[in-house]
Design an enzyme around this catalytic site. Sequence first.
Site, PDB file in Angstrom:
ATOM      1  N   SER A  50       0.848  -1.194   0.000  1.00  0.00           N
ATOM      2  CA  SER A  50       0.000   0.000   0.000  1.00  0.00           C
ATOM      3  C   SER A  50       0.881   1.240   0.000  1.00  0.00           C
ATOM      4  O   SER A  50       2.108   1.156   0.110  1.00  0.00           O
ATOM      5  CB  SER A  50      -0.922   0.020   1.234  1.00  0.00           C
ATOM      6  N   ILE A  52       3.123   4.504  -0.437  1.00  0.00           N
ATOM      7  CA  ILE A  52       4.273   4.869  -1.259  1.00  0.00           C
ATOM      8  C   ILE A  52       4.992   3.637  -1.790  1.00  0.00           C
ATOM      9  O   ILE A  52       5.475   3.632  -2.928  1.00  0.00           O
ATOM     10  CB  ILE A  52       5.214   5.784  -0.444  1.00  0.00           C
ATOM     11  N   SER A 175      11.599  10.671   6.760  1.00  0.00           N
ATOM     12  CA  SER A 175      10.539  11.652   6.998  1.00  0.00           C
ATOM     13  C   SER A 175      11.155  12.975   7.405  1.00  0.00           C
ATOM     14  O   SER A 175      12.192  13.012   8.074  1.00  0.00           O
ATOM     15  CB  SER A 175       9.612  11.168   8.113  1.00  0.00           C
ATOM     16  N   TYR A 201       8.918   7.907  16.317  1.00  0.00           N
ATOM     17  CA  TYR A 201       9.019   7.698  14.870  1.00  0.00           C
ATOM     18  C   TYR A 201      10.033   8.662  14.253  1.00  0.00           C
ATOM     19  O   TYR A 201      10.874   8.273  13.440  1.00  0.00           O
ATOM     20  CB  TYR A 201       7.635   7.905  14.249  1.00  0.00           C
ATOM     21  N   LYS A 205      13.562   7.949  12.281  1.00  0.00           N
ATOM     22  CA  LYS A 205      13.866   8.489  10.958  1.00  0.00           C
ATOM     23  C   LYS A 205      15.197   9.240  10.956  1.00  0.00           C
ATOM     24  O   LYS A 205      15.917   9.228   9.953  1.00  0.00           O
ATOM     25  CB  LYS A 205      12.708   9.381  10.472  1.00  0.00           C
TER      26      LYS A 205
END
Length: 322
Positions: A50, A52, A175, A201, A205
């Site tokens: 799903s 990207i 991100s 998160y 990243k």
Amino acid sequence: MSWYRNTVWFVKGLREYTRGGYESASKHFNPADVEVDVAGRSFLVTGANSGIGKATAKEIARRGGTVHLVCRNKERAEVARQEIVTETGNQNIFLHIVDLSNPKEIWKFAEKFRNEHKLNVLINNAGCMVNNRELTEDGLEKNFATNTLGTYIMTTALVPLLEKAADARVITVSSGGMLVQKLNISDLQSGNGPFDGTMVYAQNKRQQVVMTEQWAKAHRNIHFSVMHPGWADTPAVRSSMPDFYERMKNSLRTEAQGADTVLWLAVSAEATKLPSGLFFQDRQPVPTHLPLAYTHSPPEDEEKLMEVLEEFSQKFKSASPG
């Protein structure tokens, strides 16, 4: 200072990371960069059922590449694979079911893959944002296990295969959230203090950016890059960041727009003319730190991160079946 960094990041995001930012940047793209035939080249995309990941896999398939989809959920992955085959007419789409939060499973997959396939391009796209502290069966914090350790093991386990390939590349989907985080090697599994899934998160990243920079130094025959897709309308954003999604949904990029730079880094000749180890946004290398932000780390911290990840990696390698 954290308030300042977050505010600067969000304002920057409103300008650059939305659909409008992509439309503005894309006026300067050269369409010929990605109008290429990649038949005979092999690509592995994690988290490809799903968002990207699927958008990237589909565009590579349209260009004739052999695509290996690495996904956790077999049913959703089968649907995605069939959709890609149907829409592109490319039959060379292969499915592998792997839980990227399970390091033993990654090792088992990678060792089998190395013996059975060739690989030109690895795309580390799989990720998660769990908003409450949750441990895997191995006792690892789930965000760290998936985003950092899973990416580390998948990459290092496949480096020997990539080193045999022509024009080998590794692209990691990061991100812009990492801009508000300084590398923190003292609490890699977020066990100290209150747990904020969004910041955990973002820390993961930042770790991916550091890993990319370190890999680029260590493996000169492979082109490494890390990128920010902008703020895209994906199932992961809808489920993990519902408030953000509601606020921004009319300005979010499409999945294809979010995947554009991944595709460019994976297939274009222009990408590898730039140095290995850079952070990209909209087909351009961009800084990994905001102006005036105290997010720079000493080299010894970055080296320590790699040492710790290697220790984890070897521990689970020795424990992996087969």
